[in-house]
Write a protein that holds these residues in place. Structure first.
Motif, mmCIF file in Angstrom:
data_model
loop_
_atom_site.group_PDB
_atom_site.id
_atom_site.type_symbol
_atom_site.label_atom_id
_atom_site.label_comp_id
_atom_site.label_asym_id
_atom_site.label_seq_id
_atom_site.Cartn_x
_atom_site.Cartn_y
_atom_site.Cartn_z
ATOM 1 N N LYS A 19 49.667 35.943 62.639
ATOM 2 C CA LYS A 19 50.363 36.349 61.413
ATOM 3 C C LYS A 19 49.586 37.424 60.665
ATOM 4 C CE LYS A 19 52.597 33.103 58.936
ATOM 5 N NZ LYS A 19 52.795 31.841 58.193
ATOM 6 N N ASN A 20 48.267 37.295 60.660
ATOM 7 C CA ASN A 20 47.434 38.257 59.942
ATOM 8 C C ASN A 20 47.324 39.594 60.666
ATOM 9 O OD1 ASN A 20 46.977 36.453 57.867
ATOM 10 N ND2 ASN A 20 44.999 35.796 58.640
ATOM 11 N N VAL A 21 47.318 39.573 61.988
ATOM 12 C CA VAL A 21 47.184 40.816 62.756
ATOM 13 C C VAL A 21 48.323 41.776 62.435
ATOM 14 C CG1 VAL A 21 47.244 41.815 65.076
ATOM 15 C CG2 VAL A 21 45.751 39.883 64.600
ATOM 16 N N VAL A 22 49.537 41.259 62.292
ATOM 17 C CA VAL A 22 50.666 42.152 62.008
ATOM 18 C C VAL A 22 50.584 42.772 60.614
ATOM 19 C CG1 VAL A 22 52.216 41.026 63.651
ATOM 20 C CG2 VAL A 22 52.223 40.289 61.276
ATOM 21 N N TRP A 68 38.170 44.460 57.856
ATOM 22 C CA TRP A 68 38.837 43.524 58.756
ATOM 23 C C TRP A 68 37.884 42.945 59.783
ATOM 24 C CZ3 TRP A 68 43.698 42.466 57.218
ATOM 25 C CH2 TRP A 68 44.334 43.400 56.421
ATOM 26 N N VAL A 69 38.022 41.628 60.031
ATOM 27 C CA VAL A 69 37.160 40.935 60.987
ATOM 28 C C VAL A 69 37.994 40.059 61.919
ATOM 29 C CG1 VAL A 69 35.207 40.841 59.379
ATOM 30 C CG2 VAL A 69 36.764 38.902 59.521
ATOM 31 N N ALA A 70 37.357 39.653 62.997
ATOM 32 C CA ALA A 70 37.945 38.665 63.906
ATOM 33 C C ALA A 70 36.895 37.588 64.147
ATOM 34 C CB ALA A 70 38.349 39.314 65.218
ATOM 35 N N CYS A 71 37.344 36.343 64.224
ATOM 36 C CA CYS A 71 36.461 35.207 64.480
ATOM 37 C C CYS A 71 37.027 34.424 65.662
ATOM 38 C CB CYS A 71 36.393 34.278 63.272
ATOM 39 S SG CYS A 71 35.838 35.055 61.750
ATOM 40 N N VAL A 83 40.772 32.867 69.443
ATOM 41 C CA VAL A 83 40.637 33.629 68.205
ATOM 42 C C VAL A 83 41.305 32.782 67.122
ATOM 43 C CG1 VAL A 83 41.193 35.758 66.978
ATOM 44 C CG2 VAL A 83 40.676 35.831 69.434
ATOM 45 N N TYR A 84 40.509 32.254 66.200
ATOM 46 C CA TYR A 84 41.067 31.376 65.176
ATOM 47 C C TYR A 84 41.279 32.103 63.852
ATOM 48 C CZ TYR A 84 36.222 30.825 63.527
ATOM 49 O OH TYR A 84 34.949 31.047 63.067
ATOM 50 N N TYR A 85 40.701 33.301 63.720
ATOM 51 C CA TYR A 85 40.922 34.066 62.495
ATOM 52 C C TYR A 85 40.847 35.548 62.800
ATOM 53 C CZ TYR A 85 40.467 36.032 57.841
ATOM 54 O OH TYR A 85 40.673 36.767 56.709
ATOM 55 N N ALA A 86 41.778 36.285 62.254
ATOM 56 C CA ALA A 86 41.746 37.747 62.245
ATOM 57 C C ALA A 86 42.341 38.126 60.904
ATOM 58 C CB ALA A 86 42.561 38.323 63.394
ATOM 59 N N GLY A 87 41.587 38.870 60.137
ATOM 60 C CA GLY A 87 42.100 39.222 58.821
ATOM 61 C C GLY A 87 41.035 39.873 57.970
ATOM 62 N N SER A 88 41.236 39.809 56.668
ATOM 63 C CA SER A 88 40.334 40.491 55.747
ATOM 64 C C SER A 88 38.960 39.824 55.749
ATOM 65 C CB SER A 88 40.910 40.495 54.329
ATOM 66 O OG SER A 88 40.826 39.212 53.769
ATOM 67 N N ARG A 89 37.970 40.648 55.588
ATOM 68 C CA ARG A 89 36.578 40.179 55.553
ATOM 69 C C ARG A 89 36.374 39.234 54.371
ATOM 70 N NH1 ARG A 89 31.870 42.690 53.231
ATOM 71 N NH2 ARG A 89 33.258 44.266 52.347
ATOM 72 N N GLU A 90 37.040 39.529 53.263
ATOM 73 C CA GLU A 90 36.879 38.747 52.053
ATOM 74 C C GLU A 90 37.382 37.302 52.210
ATOM 75 O OE1 GLU A 90 38.320 41.805 52.154
ATOM 76 O OE2 GLU A 90 36.708 42.958 51.251
ATOM 77 N N LYS A 91 38.368 37.082 53.065
ATOM 78 C CA LYS A 91 38.939 35.741 53.234
ATOM 79 C C LYS A 91 38.479 35.049 54.514
ATOM 80 C CE LYS A 91 43.078 36.906 50.621
ATOM 81 N NZ LYS A 91 44.517 37.027 50.632
ATOM 82 N N ALA A 92 37.523 35.642 55.207
ATOM 83 C CA ALA A 92 37.058 35.081 56.475
ATOM 84 C C ALA A 92 36.434 33.694 56.270
ATOM 85 C CB ALA A 92 36.058 36.026 57.116
#
Length: 94
Positions: A19-22, A68-71, A83-92
């Motif tokens: 959802k975040n990648v899009v 932007w980061v990926a975890c 991949v459990y998270y991809a999105g803003s660095r601030e909300k990682a």
């Protein structure tokens, strides 16, 4: 002489990460795709990516750009990466 084929990794992308990648800018989506392909080919330890780090407990992350980061999660000895998270660095979640 036979060349041994390197085992490819399976990369699963979690629902929230998808959802975040899009929502990411197109160029960052492209970098995310490159990261996933790199993991599939070379494994979860991607020291060639910016700010790659081990987050402990089989979790890793890297920056796709400044914002932007990926975890991802990877258990040593397996060929499955999630991949459990991809999105803003601030909300990682780290």
């Amino acid at each position: 002489m036979e060349q041994t084929e390197k085992k490819k990794y399976t990369v699963m992308i979690g629902k929230q990460a998808k959802k975040n990648v899009v929502k990411m800018p197109a160029d960052v989506q492209d970098k995310f795709t490159l990261l996933v392909e790199d993991i599939k080919k070379n494994g979860a330890i991607r020291t060639n990516w910016p700010n790659f780090s081990d987050l402990g407990k089989d979790k890793y992350h890297c920056h796709l750009n400044y914002h932007w980061v990926a975890c991802w999660y990877w258990k040593k000895g397996t060929f499955i990466v999630e991949v459990y998270y991809a999105g803003s660095r601030e909300k990682a979640p780290y």
